[in-house]
Design a protein around this motif. Structure first.
Motif, PDB file in Angstrom:
ATOM      1  N   UNK A 197       6.078 -26.221  10.947  1.00 40.98           N
ATOM      2  CA  UNK A 197       6.120 -26.323   9.492  1.00 40.98           C
ATOM      3  C   UNK A 197       6.520 -27.745   9.138  1.00 40.98           C
ATOM      4  N   UNK A 198       5.596 -28.463   8.554  1.00 40.58           N
ATOM      5  CA  UNK A 198       5.823 -29.892   8.346  1.00 40.58           C
ATOM      6  C   UNK A 198       4.991 -30.395   7.174  1.00 40.58           C
ATOM      7  N   UNK A 199       5.447 -31.470   6.529  1.00 41.95           N
ATOM      8  CA  UNK A 199       4.762 -31.983   5.351  1.00 41.95           C
ATOM      9  C   UNK A 199       3.483 -32.740   5.704  1.00 41.95           C
ATOM     10  N   UNK A 200       3.628 -33.596   6.717  1.00 45.31           N
ATOM     11  CA  UNK A 200       2.527 -34.507   6.984  1.00 45.31           C
ATOM     12  C   UNK A 200       2.394 -34.765   8.490  1.00 45.31           C
ATOM     13  N   UNK A 201       1.173 -34.886   8.919  1.00 46.00           N
ATOM     14  CA  UNK A 201       0.921 -35.204  10.323  1.00 46.00           C
ATOM     15  C   UNK A 201       0.130 -36.501  10.389  1.00 46.00           C
ATOM     16  N   UNK A 202       0.579 -37.372  11.255  1.00 43.63           N
ATOM     17  CA  UNK A 202      -0.159 -38.627  11.431  1.00 43.63           C
ATOM     18  C   UNK A 202      -0.715 -38.631  12.854  1.00 43.63           C
ATOM     19  N   UNK A 233       3.957 -36.818  20.927  1.00 44.95           N
ATOM     20  CA  UNK A 233       4.315 -36.727  19.513  1.00 44.95           C
ATOM     21  C   UNK A 233       5.807 -36.972  19.323  1.00 44.95           C
ATOM     22  N   UNK A 234       6.159 -37.425  18.149  1.00 41.46           N
ATOM     23  CA  UNK A 234       7.577 -37.516  17.783  1.00 41.46           C
ATOM     24  C   UNK A 234       7.702 -37.327  16.263  1.00 41.46           C
ATOM     25  N   UNK A 235       8.894 -36.804  15.829  1.00 40.54           N
ATOM     26  CA  UNK A 235       9.033 -36.572  14.399  1.00 40.54           C
ATOM     27  C   UNK A 235       9.602 -37.817  13.733  1.00 40.54           C
ATOM     28  N   UNK A 236       9.179 -38.019  12.493  1.00 39.11           N
ATOM     29  CA  UNK A 236       9.631 -39.199  11.744  1.00 39.11           C
ATOM     30  C   UNK A 236      10.088 -38.777  10.354  1.00 39.11           C
ATOM     31  N   UNK A 237      10.738 -39.678   9.658  1.00 41.45           N
ATOM     32  CA  UNK A 237      11.112 -39.460   8.259  1.00 41.45           C
ATOM     33  C   UNK A 237      11.927 -38.173   8.080  1.00 41.45           C
ATOM     34  N   UNK A 238      12.952 -38.012   8.897  1.00 44.68           N
ATOM     35  CA  UNK A 238      13.881 -36.871   8.833  1.00 44.68           C
ATOM     36  C   UNK A 238      13.168 -35.524   8.886  1.00 44.68           C
ATOM     37  N   UNK A 239      12.173 -35.422   9.768  1.00 47.87           N
ATOM     38  CA  UNK A 239      11.526 -34.132   9.990  1.00 47.87           C
ATOM     39  C   UNK A 239      10.423 -33.810   9.015  1.00 47.87           C
TER      40      UNK A 239
END
Lengths: 491, 287
Positions: free
Chosen positions: A424-429, A390-396
């Motif tokens: 805690x995150x907005x969206x998961x792809x 996994x990696x974070x995108x779009x500034x977290x």
């Protein structure tokens, strides 16, 4: 026409000589396993003659030897003890019928689920069974017996250094019989073991009531015998295929085995199948064609019926020596010597097969256990082929997971635990374009992952469900359907 | 690989191969077709070479036996391949000396009949010996493979005998049946028999329209510029053909082959096989 000639007449001299060598190794086995099964030697000897003769015509693997075998004999002990010989003959007929049906249904293809390790275990277990069958003749006997067995083994393995023109088991049997008579040794002979054939076999149907009760008694035995017989026959056929570098017709072999057993049951013989040790002896002695199998059967009958008085004089210890040779030759010694070197899974599967067979005296159960263990190991190994990164995108705001590998019942749990639900995150792809979803367990696991994220208020996007996975998802998944939560709760 | 219309000479390692090569070279030159030699290495897994009849099996018997047998097979195939290569090269030289440009050679593993059927595509004419390797040891007049191969192949086959003599006069064993009629048309259009008299011989039981058929065949050939003397001799076909060939100094016979089923020839014998036995000249078999 041409292939008929090729199967029968292209190797006459070698086939006849090999048939003689094989017949000599068949006699002790037939006698030993008749005793194991609890019937007269006559039953095993007639069976060996009949099966070898019939399979020579009906079999699909020229050069393979079939006769009364230990693998089958150990299965019929209970039947003979509780219901008698006639029920054994009836069971033999039914075994044949079941084998013919198996041939028509082409069940031989199921052999591909029996792995190399299980085959090796089967062969080793067989060798151990053959050896164990000799123990009653060895344990608690006088020193003469041990001396005769030792002398027998010495001749069997020593004589080929002098000449390879005649079968050394023949020399062993002749020399030891003469020696035992002249020295007046007080040891058991074949004649002491029960009735030997005194005439050519005659046709007769088993004397059992033809009703459902009989069927209930014999069917479980017949089904096991049919399975074990075909298993050993298919394995032996594969070995002979390798040795001679020629193909065989597995389907015809199944039907042929069935016909041979039916014929055997009709002349008062027990069920049998292909024999690994004797087939190796046959190929080693130059046997390639159908004539070798036929001559083995005919030589056997001729020796036993017309030289019956002499055969009765053979010391059991001499036959024990021959059977110890067959046992040694059948055993796959490399699998023991390389027990540590081979992959652990291979050795475990092999040992499980052997242990179960020796404990139950049932090769079918051993193979079943072996196949199960193989299945476990395979599922476990393939289950390791799963990676979730996994990696974070779009500034977290978005975390992007990528799943690579096989998702199924054995790896589903690992698949689920690879996601961080507490983040805690907005969206998961979730990118599954390089993963395979194999079963409902895998689909449920993906559903679970999606649900868990949604409960945390996270948006989930699954991308790249490839074609194989997509078909499964369409049928089984719930998360992409409107009533997702309710349906998942049912699970 | 698929050279169209080639002449395929099927040879085994007997002295007949030389004559097969000569006739194949002759045919290839006349038809201006490429020539290829085919040598089939037939493995016989059904025959054992073992001389170990001890029947004793010890530790690791199966593995030891497997490695021993595969080693034997390996050396055998390697030797056969090398021997075959040298042998084919010699035939190639022979064909080049006979005036064929760049003949090709090929060795194949497999059973003879099956290999030939596989190779049949793009072949215009097969040339093979009426007898082969086993003839060196047996007294058979006709190799045991011949009938089988001729039946399996559906192209013209030139079955040669011992010795080579450049054909000067050919003869058709004409029976008026479809196969030989087609054959006559083929001869008239083929360069193989150009500038060569082709006799037309009818024998055996007389058919009603025999003369008419014969006239048609003569006319067909003569239109193509081939001199075609005819003869109508009643009597036993086998003997008549053999005698006529001798009297007229014929050095190539053309006939239809194996029109009847193998079962029939098993019981009544085959006219084709009889003729192949009695006629001592190269024979072109039409299918």
């Amino acid at each position: 026409m041409n292939s008929l000639k090729q199967d029968w007449l292209s190797n006459v001299r070698n086939d006849l000589l090999a048939g003689l060598a094989v017949a000599l190794a068949l006699i002790p086995e037939a006698i030993a396993f008749s005793i194991i099964a609890g019937v007269d030697p006559k039953v095993g000897l007639y069976a060996s003659f009949c099966i070898a003769t019939v399979i020579a015509f009906t079999g699909g693997r020229p050069g393979m030897i079939s006769a009364a075998t230990g693998a089958m004999a150990v299965l019929m002990v209970l039947l003979v003890r509780e219901h008698g010989l006639q029920y054994l003959l009836a069971a033999t007929l039914l075994t044949g019928v079941l084998q013919i049906i198996a041939g028509w249904l082409n069940l031989a293809v199921l052999m591909r689920f029996v792995s190399r390790s299980v085959i090796t275990g089967f062969v080793n277990a067989l060798a151990i069974l053959i050896f164990m069958a000799q123990l009653p003749e060895l344990i608690g006997m006088g020193w003469q017996v041990y001396a005769v067995v030792a002398a027998g083994l010495a001749i069997i393995y020593g004589f080929p250094y002098i000449t390879k023109a005649i079968p050394s088991p023949l020399v062993t049997i002749v020399v030891l019989t003469i020696a035992a008579i002249f020295l007046g040794l007080d040891i058991r002979t074949v004649g002491d073991m029960g009735e030997l054939p005194d005439s050519l076999p005659v046709f007769l149907l088993p004397d059992v009531p033809l009703n459902l009760e009989t069927l209930q008694i014999i069917l479980p035995f017949s089904a096991t015998m049919a399975m074990v017989g075909l298993l050993e026959s298919m394995m032996t056929a594969a070995i002979v295929d390798d040795l001679t570098d020629s193909p065989s017709n597995k389907r015809r072999e199944c039907v042929g085995q069935g016909m041979a057993n039916i014929a055997s049951g009709c002349i008062g013989g027990m069920a049998g199948c292909a024999m690994i040790g004797q087939s190796v002896i046959n190929v080693k002695s130059g046997g390639r064609g159908r004539l070798s199998t036929l001559s083995a059967g005919v030589f056997l009958l001729v020796m036993v019926v017309f030289l019956g008085d002499w055969v009765a004089q053979i010391p059991m210890a001499a036959l024990v020596a021959v059977m110890i040779m067959v046992s040694i030759g059948t055993f796959n010694w490399a699998s023991v010597w390389n027990l540590r070197k081979n992959p652990k899974s291979f050795s475990t599967e092999m040992v499980v097969t052997v242990v179960v067979v020796v404990a139950t005296h049932d090769l079918a159960q051993g193979v079943l256990a072996g196949v199960l263990v193989t299945g476990f190991f395979f599922a476990h190994k393939v289950g390791q082929v799963l990676y979730v990164g996994s990696k974070s995108e779009d500034e977290g705001r978005v975390r992007s997971y990528s799943v690579i590998g096989q998702v199924f019942f054995a790896s589903a749990e690992r698949f689920v635990s690879s996601f961080d639900f507490k983040e805690v995150i907005e969206k998961v792809r979730i990118d599954v374009s390089r993963a395979h979803f194999w079963d409902i367990t895998a689909v449920t696991a993906l559903d679970k992952v999606v649900m868990k994220f949604r409960r945390e208020g996270t948006d989930v996007e699954v991308i790249g469900l490839n074609q194989a996975s997509a078909t499964l998802i369409d049928r089984f998944a719930v998360h992409d359907k409107p009533d997702a939560v309710e349906r998942l709760m049912d699970h | 690989m698929k050279t169209e219309n080639k002449v395929l000479a099927c040879v085994d390692q007997s002295h007949f191969a030389d004559y097969v090569a000569d006739y194949a070279a002759w045919a290839a030159r006349r038809m201006d077709a490429p020539l290829e030699f085919l040598h089939v290495l037939d493995r016989h897994p059904e025959v054992a070479i073992g001389n170990d009849h001890s029947g004793a099996i010890g530790f690791g018997a199966q593995e030891a036996l497997l490695s021993k047998l595969s080693e034997q097979d390996e050396t055998r195939s390697r030797d056969a391949r090398e021997q075959g290569r040298l042998f084919l090269n010699r035939l190639r030289q022979r064909a080049i000396a006979a005036g064929v440009e760049a003949p090709d050679v090929r060795q194949r593993h497999g059973a003879l009949e099956q290999t030939l059927v596989e190779q049949a595509e793009g072949v215009r004419l097969f040339v093979l010996g009426r007898r082969g390797e086993s003839a060196e040891t047996t007294q058979r007049d006709l190799g045991r493979n011949v009938e089988q191969m001729v039946r399996a192949l559906h192209r013209p086959i030139l079955a040669v005998t011992e010795g080579f003599k450049e054909p000067k006069r050919a003869m058709v064993a004409f029976d008026g049946k479809a196969v030989t009629r087609k054959g006559v048309e083929m001869i008239s259009s083929s360069p193989l028999f150009r500038d060569m008299p082709v006799h037309l011989l009818m024998s055996g039981k007389q058919r009603k329209d025999a003369t008419k058929q014969l006239d048609w065949a003569k006319a067909t050939l003569e239109t193509a510029g081939i001199e075609a003397p005819t003869a109508l001799i009643p009597g036993d076909a086998e003997r008549v053909i053999a005698r006529y060939a001798q009297e007229q100094d014929i050095d190539m016979l053309i006939m239809g082959a194996y029109a009847h089923s193998p079962l029939r020839s098993l019981f009544f014998g085959s006219k084709t096989s009889d003729l192949l036995r009695s006629a001592k000249i190269p024979t072109l078999l039409l299918r």
